[in-house]
Structure formats: structure tokens, C-alpha cells
Design a protein around this motif. Sequence first.
Motif, mmCIF file in Angstrom:
data_model
loop_
_atom_site.group_PDB
_atom_site.id
_atom_site.type_symbol
_atom_site.label_atom_id
_atom_site.label_comp_id
_atom_site.label_asym_id
_atom_site.label_seq_id
_atom_site.Cartn_x
_atom_site.Cartn_y
_atom_site.Cartn_z
ATOM 1 N N LYS A 116 52.682 56.580 30.230
ATOM 2 C CA LYS A 116 51.792 57.477 29.489
ATOM 3 C C LYS A 116 51.487 56.872 28.133
ATOM 4 N N GLU A 147 48.222 56.754 42.784
ATOM 5 C CA GLU A 147 47.535 57.717 41.936
ATOM 6 C C GLU A 147 47.585 59.106 42.580
ATOM 7 N N PHE A 197 44.835 71.263 36.776
ATOM 8 C CA PHE A 197 45.441 70.202 35.960
ATOM 9 C C PHE A 197 45.095 68.826 36.520
ATOM 10 N N LEU A 198 45.215 68.665 37.831
ATOM 11 C CA LEU A 198 44.933 67.367 38.454
ATOM 12 C C LEU A 198 43.453 67.014 38.375
ATOM 13 N N GLY A 223 48.961 55.795 33.901
ATOM 14 C CA GLY A 223 49.236 57.222 33.911
ATOM 15 C C GLY A 223 50.485 57.503 34.714
ATOM 16 N N ARG A 224 50.723 58.772 34.974
ATOM 17 C CA ARG A 224 51.810 59.143 35.874
ATOM 18 C C ARG A 224 51.323 58.931 37.305
ATOM 19 N N LYS A 255 41.525 67.662 35.966
ATOM 20 C CA LYS A 255 41.253 67.246 34.596
ATOM 21 C C LYS A 255 42.047 66.010 34.177
ATOM 22 N N TYR A 256 42.928 65.558 35.053
ATOM 23 C CA TYR A 256 43.782 64.422 34.693
ATOM 24 C C TYR A 256 42.948 63.141 34.656
ATOM 25 N N ASN A 257 42.730 62.596 33.446
ATOM 26 C CA ASN A 257 41.814 61.465 33.285
ATOM 27 C C ASN A 257 42.477 60.218 32.699
ATOM 28 N N GLN A 258 43.806 60.154 32.789
ATOM 29 C CA GLN A 258 44.522 59.039 32.169
ATOM 30 C C GLN A 258 44.216 57.695 32.824
ATOM 31 N N TYR A 259 43.974 57.703 34.136
ATOM 32 C CA TYR A 259 43.652 56.451 34.820
ATOM 33 C C TYR A 259 42.346 55.876 34.292
#
Length: 313
Positions: free
Chosen positions: A82, A14, A50-51, A63-64, A53-57
Amino acid sequence: MKIITKTQRLYLREFTLEDAFHFYQLNLDKAVLKYTGDQAFKSVTEAKTFLLKYNQYQLYNMGRWAVCNLKTNAFLGWCGLKYHPNKDLVEIGYRFYKNHWNKGYATESAKAAIQYGFDVLKLKTIYAHVHVDNLASHKVITKCGLNYIDQITHDNMPSSLYKIDNPDLSIKPITGPETIAIRHAVLRQGKPIEACFIPQDKLDNTYHFGIYYKNQLVGVCTFVADQSPLFKDQKQYRLRAMGVLKNYQGMHFGKHLLNYGITFLKTKNIDRLWFNARIIALNFYKNNGFETIGSQFDIPEVGPHYVMHKSLK
């Protein structure tokens, strides 16, 4: 730092805030961004925002991920899965520093991410969008086992759409008797086996589907022709007795079954699908496009329910 998976030369983890520098530097290279449609970050600070706010996990459990050298821990680029909620699909993607191109890192990390998606996340299908002129990426995707589907427009660019299906996951028609064991285990625990049968089970226009994982039947659903006075549609079907074994719940198997059934019913020109939904399942069905109608009601020995429905027109 959470490591997702490892390969012979790499590990995927991550993102951390320390990766902001690499995000900034990576996107400064016009060759790296050529086929992406993305813009370079204006500063390391913007990359860090950006990181943050990155909430895909947290949202999708995927996520990426940063791709790092297993021996040196050097950041090489990123690769991962994604989820696109508007299209309800998962895609594989990657991006690497140019000095790490042509070393097999993209293929190696993408294969690992796909395997993780199938083995751990139990995804049914993984897609890829590749710019039509990105010949190197076309090679990577085909090496990973994805098959060309169609030419489309993705992110306002001409792209080829690829996909690969989970070889361990399949959905197919089954018979009424084949549904009984799972109905009993999931929906009628502690009750006699006779309570698992539905009057329409043996009718020719009743459809039963099962989802298999590694050749084991782990979930079932049944669709029966049934008219509700709540709706004016001429051709209605009702979802009955959908259940997934406990060890496989939370892996989207129910969603896969439901979508498979809906796609099938559309081929039969069915106008509306409806059913009685247990209270605990309301959010699941709402997230899949169904809505309630009327007031809550109680089914004896089962509990509170709502009628839910969806137009298939």
C-alpha cells in the motif's frame, strides 16, 4: 483475473467483485480486526462498493491482493503493498481468515509481495506498521527480513515501525567523471562528450550522486553551489544534469536520487534548491514539491525551460 506472483502454495491476484463476500466475512471476525482499527462491512453490498472504488492498481501499480490456494483456488485472505502518498512510503500488509492462521501463509505471501516490490516495481524501501500488542504479526514481519525502526502512532494506535531496503538498489556519492557516460546517454545524445561537463564538476562543494541497480550505475545527479537573483536565500544550491538510463525510467529512480540529494543538502543547512527544468519534466518536479517561478525561456539547442525551486528550510 490478474495474477501478480506465485509461491510454493499460493498465488496473489488482483481483487475481483466476487471477493466482496470474503471481504464481508473476513471483517466480521473481531479477532481478525483486533489490531487494525478497521470496521466491519455492514453488508456484502457495502464490501462490493468498496471493491468498485478500489483504484490503487491504477494509481500506483500496486495494492492489496487476494491470496489464494494454488491447488484449490480458495480465497485465504489478502496481502500486498500500500502506497501512502501523504508519507511517501510503501507498506506491506496482510489479513487472513482465522482458520488459516498459524500455517505460514502470512509470511509466505508477504515475502512474495516484498520480492515483487523490489524485483518488479523497483521500490527502494518497504515499511510495515505493526500494533505493539500484535505479537504474531511482529514474528511475521521479522521473518520477512524487516528491521525495527521506532515506536510510533499509526492510525491512532501504538505501533512499531519496521523497514527493509531493496538489496539491489543503492545510492552513493560518486565523482564528476563517473557521471559523464549517463549524462551523455540521457541528456546530450549526439553531441560531443565535452558538452557533458559542468564548470563546477571539480569543485569541493559540488556533490555528485549515483543510483545503482544490481551494481550497475543507472542514474546520476549533481548539486552545485549557485546563487540565483530570483531568491533572497543566502545558501542556495542548483540541481544539474540529473538523468536516468532509458531502461530504468518510470521506476522512481529519479525520485530516489532527488530525495537523497535533498536530504543531504539539508544536513548542510542549505536554504533553497533551484534549477532549470525542461518542459517534459515539469510534472515530475511538481509531484516532488517544486514550483515554477517566472516565465518560460529557451536554452539554445536544448529547448524550453522553467526555473523551479523548493525551500529546504
